[in-house]
Scaffold this motif. Structure first.
Motif, PDB file in Angstrom:
ATOM      1  N   SER A   1      48.773  19.598 -16.130  1.00 34.15           N
ATOM      2  CA  SER A   1      49.913  20.191 -15.426  1.00 34.15           C
ATOM      3  C   SER A   1      51.090  20.420 -16.351  1.00 34.15           C
ATOM      4  O   SER A   1      51.849  21.378 -16.176  1.00 34.15           O
ATOM      5  CB  SER A   1      50.329  19.295 -14.256  1.00 34.15           C
ATOM      6  OG  SER A   1      49.325  19.238 -13.274  1.00 34.15           O
ATOM      7  N   PHE A   2      51.271  19.526 -17.338  1.00 33.10           N
ATOM      8  CA  PHE A   2      52.401  19.718 -18.258  1.00 33.10           C
ATOM      9  C   PHE A   2      51.936  20.110 -19.667  1.00 33.10           C
ATOM     10  O   PHE A   2      52.693  19.995 -20.634  1.00 33.10           O
ATOM     11  CB  PHE A   2      53.320  18.485 -18.294  1.00 33.10           C
ATOM     12  CG  PHE A   2      52.679  17.190 -18.718  1.00 33.10           C
ATOM     13  CD1 PHE A   2      52.447  16.896 -20.052  1.00 33.10           C
ATOM     14  CD2 PHE A   2      52.347  16.242 -17.766  1.00 33.10           C
ATOM     15  CE1 PHE A   2      51.890  15.694 -20.435  1.00 33.10           C
ATOM     16  CE2 PHE A   2      51.790  15.020 -18.140  1.00 33.10           C
ATOM     17  CZ  PHE A   2      51.549  14.747 -19.479  1.00 33.10           C
TER      18      PHE A   2
ATOM     19  N   SER B   1      47.387  28.541 -19.538  1.00 31.76           N
ATOM     20  CA  SER B   1      47.924  29.650 -18.747  1.00 31.76           C
ATOM     21  C   SER B   1      48.531  29.123 -17.451  1.00 31.76           C
ATOM     22  O   SER B   1      48.156  28.038 -16.966  1.00 31.76           O
ATOM     23  CB  SER B   1      46.824  30.653 -18.418  1.00 31.76           C
ATOM     24  OG  SER B   1      45.890  30.079 -17.512  1.00 31.76           O
ATOM     25  N   ASP B   2      49.445  29.899 -16.888  1.00 32.20           N
ATOM     26  CA  ASP B   2      50.033  29.508 -15.601  1.00 32.20           C
ATOM     27  C   ASP B   2      48.962  29.366 -14.528  1.00 32.20           C
ATOM     28  O   ASP B   2      49.037  28.478 -13.677  1.00 32.20           O
ATOM     29  CB  ASP B   2      51.074  30.553 -15.160  1.00 32.20           C
ATOM     30  CG  ASP B   2      52.384  30.413 -15.911  1.00 32.20           C
ATOM     31  OD1 ASP B   2      52.515  29.469 -16.713  1.00 32.20           O
ATOM     32  OD2 ASP B   2      53.272  31.247 -15.677  1.00 32.20           O
ATOM     33  N   GLU B   3      47.967  30.247 -14.564  1.00 32.39           N
ATOM     34  CA  GLU B   3      46.902  30.200 -13.567  1.00 32.39           C
ATOM     35  C   GLU B   3      46.132  28.877 -13.643  1.00 32.39           C
ATOM     36  O   GLU B   3      45.843  28.253 -12.614  1.00 32.39           O
ATOM     37  CB  GLU B   3      45.953  31.377 -13.762  1.00 32.39           C
ATOM     38  CG  GLU B   3      44.845  31.445 -12.715  1.00 32.39           C
ATOM     39  CD  GLU B   3      43.932  32.643 -12.912  1.00 32.39           C
ATOM     40  OE1 GLU B   3      43.025  32.830 -12.085  1.00 32.39           O
ATOM     41  OE2 GLU B   3      44.130  33.396 -13.901  1.00 32.39           O
TER      42      GLU B   3
ATOM     43  N   ALA C   1      52.531  25.265  -4.843  1.00 32.14           N
ATOM     44  CA  ALA C   1      52.538  24.480  -6.080  1.00 32.14           C
ATOM     45  C   ALA C   1      53.263  25.185  -7.222  1.00 32.14           C
ATOM     46  O   ALA C   1      53.602  24.562  -8.222  1.00 32.14           O
ATOM     47  CB  ALA C   1      51.105  24.155  -6.493  1.00 32.14           C
ATOM     48  N   SER C   2      53.520  26.484  -7.091  1.00 35.48           N
ATOM     49  CA  SER C   2      54.155  27.227  -8.186  1.00 35.48           C
ATOM     50  C   SER C   2      55.575  26.749  -8.468  1.00 35.48           C
ATOM     51  O   SER C   2      56.107  26.998  -9.559  1.00 35.48           O
ATOM     52  CB  SER C   2      54.157  28.720  -7.888  1.00 35.48           C
ATOM     53  OG  SER C   2      55.011  29.022  -6.792  1.00 35.48           O
TER      54      SER C   2
END
Length: 280
Positions: A160-161, A166-168, A185-186
């Motif tokens: 997650s960090f 990629s963002d996806e 969650a975005s």
């Protein structure tokens, strides 16, 4: 069958008074650097401590709800975030708690209700151990009280960090580890500080003493559980009393995961305000 005991947060309690309060930004000089502290409102003191590698912006929605309900909300920015100096090498959770103690002392010494979200619960409990005179009560928000976390969930926590992904891909990990199905969650794609996460993990690993694990039982304690928490499944009241002492109260927030605060800020505020008013 395990008996489910909880104070459920009613859906009809959707909001609290939210009169705009001016947010004060202060610089607290410490021997090991500077701590940036955000403060707002008037009334009994409540301190908010964010989760692993995240800053006080996570409470930007929650804090005005609390100050609008008659609390003085103090938000010390974790080391390495905002205007706070990085965490020194070799630091432990005791050093992190000492920063919070200094912020409370700068406000007149409290005592304060100290609320730690997720990994922030470690600092809240260490503070209760090291400086009990500064702590009026402790609140743990989606807190991990044990060490049994699914390895795949642990992988998603780190991913997650991991900002090189990629963002996806990161979004899929955020959904798996932190957010209940259907929640956005975005909102947690930004706001991560990987170097801070690693420094805080190192500080936790360097904290080899265990006396602080039950220190919070000296104080009234609120455990706010997220009903769909993949990291810290809601423990029963009996389990909480066995691990945290007999003075614990449990609230379960429905339709929330481990992120909890951005998912259900009104419910979290309602639980904290009711807890604070019950201490009077």
């Amino acid at each position: 069958m395990r008996r489910r005991m909880a104070l459920m947060v009613p859906a009809i309690l959707a909001s609290l008074p939210r009169e705009a309060a001016a947010v004060e930004r202060k610089r607290l000089e410490r021997g090991s650097g500077v701590i940036e502290v955000l403060a707002e409102g008037r009334g009994p003191l409540l301190v908010l401590l964010p989760s692993l590698g995240r800053g006080q912006e996570d409470f930007d929605d929650l804090a005005p709800r609390l100050s609008g309900a008659g609390l003085r909300v103090l938000r010390p920015e974790p080391r390495g975030i905002g205007g706070s100096s990085p965490l020194p090498a070799g630091a432990t959770l005791h050093d992190m708690a000492a920063d919070v103690a200094a912020a409370i002392e700068a406000e007149g010494g409290g005592p304060a209700i100290v609320a730690g979200h997720a990994a922030g619960n470690w600092v809240a409990r260490v503070l209760a151990h090291d400086r009990p005179e500064l702590v009026r009560a402790v609140a743990l928000l989606a807190a991990v009280t044990g060490t049994d976390i699914d390895p795949e969930i642990r992988r998603s926590i780190t991913a997650s960090f991991t900002l090189t992904l990629s963002d996806e891909e990161r979004l899929s990990h955020l959904r798996r580890a932190y957010f209940a199905p259907g929640n956005d969650a975005s909102v947690w794609l930004p706001g991560w500080h990987p170097e801070v996460s690693m420094a805080q993990r190192a500080a936790a690993a360097a904290t080899t003493d265990k006396a602080w694990l039950r220190a919070a039982e000296r104080h009234p304690l609120l455990y706010v559980a997220a009903a769909e928490d993949a990291i810290a499944a809601p423990p029963s009241l009996e389990e909480l009393r066995a691990s945290l002492g007999p003075r614990v109260t449990r609230v379960v927030v429905e339709r929330a995961g481990h992120a909890l605060v951005p998912e259900r800020p009104a419910a979290v505020a309602e639980a904290l305000v009711a807890f604070a008013r019950g201490l009077a």
